[in-house]
Motif scaffolding. Structure first.
Motif, short mmCIF file in Angstrom:
data_model
loop_
_atom_site.label_atom_id
_atom_site.label_comp_id
_atom_site.label_asym_id
_atom_site.label_seq_id
_atom_site.Cartn_x
_atom_site.Cartn_y
_atom_site.Cartn_z
N UNK A 1 0.82 -1.20 0.00
CA UNK A 1 0.00 0.00 0.00
C UNK A 1 0.85 1.25 0.00
N UNK A 2 2.02 1.18 0.71
CA UNK A 2 2.89 2.35 0.75
C UNK A 2 3.42 2.70 -0.63
N UNK A 3 3.68 1.67 -1.43
CA UNK A 3 4.21 1.91 -2.77
C UNK A 3 3.14 2.43 -3.72
N UNK A 4 1.89 2.14 -3.43
CA UNK A 4 0.83 2.48 -4.39
C UNK A 4 0.04 3.71 -3.97
N UNK A 5 0.53 4.45 -2.97
CA UNK A 5 -0.23 5.60 -2.46
C UNK A 5 -0.55 6.62 -3.54
N UNK A 6 0.42 6.90 -4.43
CA UNK A 6 0.24 7.94 -5.43
C UNK A 6 -0.12 7.40 -6.81
N UNK A 7 -0.43 6.12 -6.90
CA UNK A 7 -0.78 5.52 -8.19
C UNK A 7 -2.27 5.76 -8.46
N UNK A 8 -2.56 6.32 -9.63
CA UNK A 8 -3.95 6.63 -10.01
C UNK A 8 -4.40 5.71 -11.13
N UNK A 9 -5.73 5.50 -11.19
CA UNK A 9 -6.26 4.69 -12.30
C UNK A 9 -7.60 5.26 -12.75
N UNK B 1 -6.72 2.95 -17.56
CA UNK B 1 -5.44 3.65 -17.59
C UNK B 1 -4.89 3.71 -16.16
N UNK B 2 -3.67 3.21 -15.95
CA UNK B 2 -3.02 3.23 -14.63
C UNK B 2 -1.80 4.14 -14.75
N UNK C 1 -2.42 -8.86 -11.92
CA UNK C 1 -1.29 -8.70 -11.00
C UNK C 1 -1.09 -7.23 -10.61
N UNK C 2 -1.19 -6.36 -11.58
CA UNK C 2 -1.03 -4.92 -11.31
C UNK C 2 -2.11 -4.41 -10.38
N UNK C 3 -3.35 -4.82 -10.62
CA UNK C 3 -4.46 -4.38 -9.78
C UNK C 3 -4.27 -4.84 -8.35
N UNK D 1 -3.74 -2.12 -5.45
CA UNK D 1 -4.98 -2.00 -4.68
C UNK D 1 -6.18 -1.53 -5.47
N UNK D 2 -6.24 -1.87 -6.75
CA UNK D 2 -7.41 -1.52 -7.55
C UNK D 2 -8.45 -2.61 -7.41
N UNK D 3 -9.68 -2.24 -7.08
CA UNK D 3 -10.73 -3.24 -6.96
C UNK D 3 -11.19 -3.71 -8.33
#
Length: 222
Positions: free
Chosen positions: A100-108, A189-190, A214-216, A220-222
């Motif tokens: 989760x720490x790594x994905x904090x700023x990842x948008x989709x 789009x991620x 795997x990316x989701x 943390x993408x539902x």
């Protein structure tokens, strides 16, 4: 004058009686009847307590008796005083940063039921694409048939002569280029900042960026 003569005669008579008395004792007479017992006298006052005697030898220890039933629980005692603070322990090793720490700023972004065209390119507006993303980030694009398939295909895509690619991107947009015309497509789009890319890959060894599942899971993408 007669008195003078009587006294000497009396004295002679006494002397004579004593001279004639026998010295042999006579037989013992019968015992007399016991007299009536007298009444008991009053009880006297108690005497002083005498000194205690020496302690006797200790007797042998008896066998242990059976355990009695448990007594009722006693009342809770008062809280004791707070103990002194112990010494500070050594600092432990730093743990690994979670996913989760790594994905904090990842948008989709998800665009549903869209079309792509053979002529020219198709633009989609993506506000998360900033100059920093353009300079150091990455953009991942996937598509599927709306309402038909749950499987996502990564771009660039090529099958039976049909191709769909991420042609270009800039601040706030992406352009998709197809060699066919199609409708009813979902576009995902991620957007991954450069600061999140390294942690993302470190915390997900073997992550396949072309595999949307795997990316989701990693971001943390539902």
């Amino acid at each position: 004058m007669k008195i003078k003569y009587i006294l000497p005669l009396f004295a002679l008579a006494v002397i004579g009686l004593n001279a004639c008395k026998s010295t042999t004792p006579g037989p013992t007479g019968a015992n007399g009847t016991n007299g009536t017992a007298g009444a008991n006298g009053a009880t006297g006052a108690a005497g002083a307590v005498g000194p205690g005697g020496p302690q006797g030898v200790a007797g042998a220890t008896g066998a242990v008796g059976a355990t009695g039933p448990a007594g009722a629980t006693g009342a809770t005692g008062a809280d004791g005083a707070t103990g002194a603070t112990g010494a500070t322990g050594a600092t432990g090793a730093t743990g690994a940063t979670g996913a989760d720490g790594a994905s904090t700023n990842i948008a989709n972004y998800l665009f549903t039921n869209k079309s792509v065209y053979l002529a020219g390119s198709t633009r989609f507006m993506v506000p998360a694409i900033t100059q920093a993303i353009v300079d150091k980030g990455i953009i991942l694009v996937y598509f599927r048939n709306t309402g038909v398939s749950t499987s996502w295909f990564a771009l660039p895509y090529s099958e039976t002569g049909n191709t769909l690619n991420l042609q270009a991107y800039g601040i706030g947009y992406i352009d998709l280029k197809a060699n066919f015309t199609a409708t009813g497509l979902d576009i995902r789009v991620v957007v991954v900042p450069g600061t999140s890319l390294t942690p993302l890959m470190l915390h997900n060894p073997g992550l396949n960026l072309n595999n949307y599942s795997q990316v989701a899971a990693a971001v943390g993408i539902n």
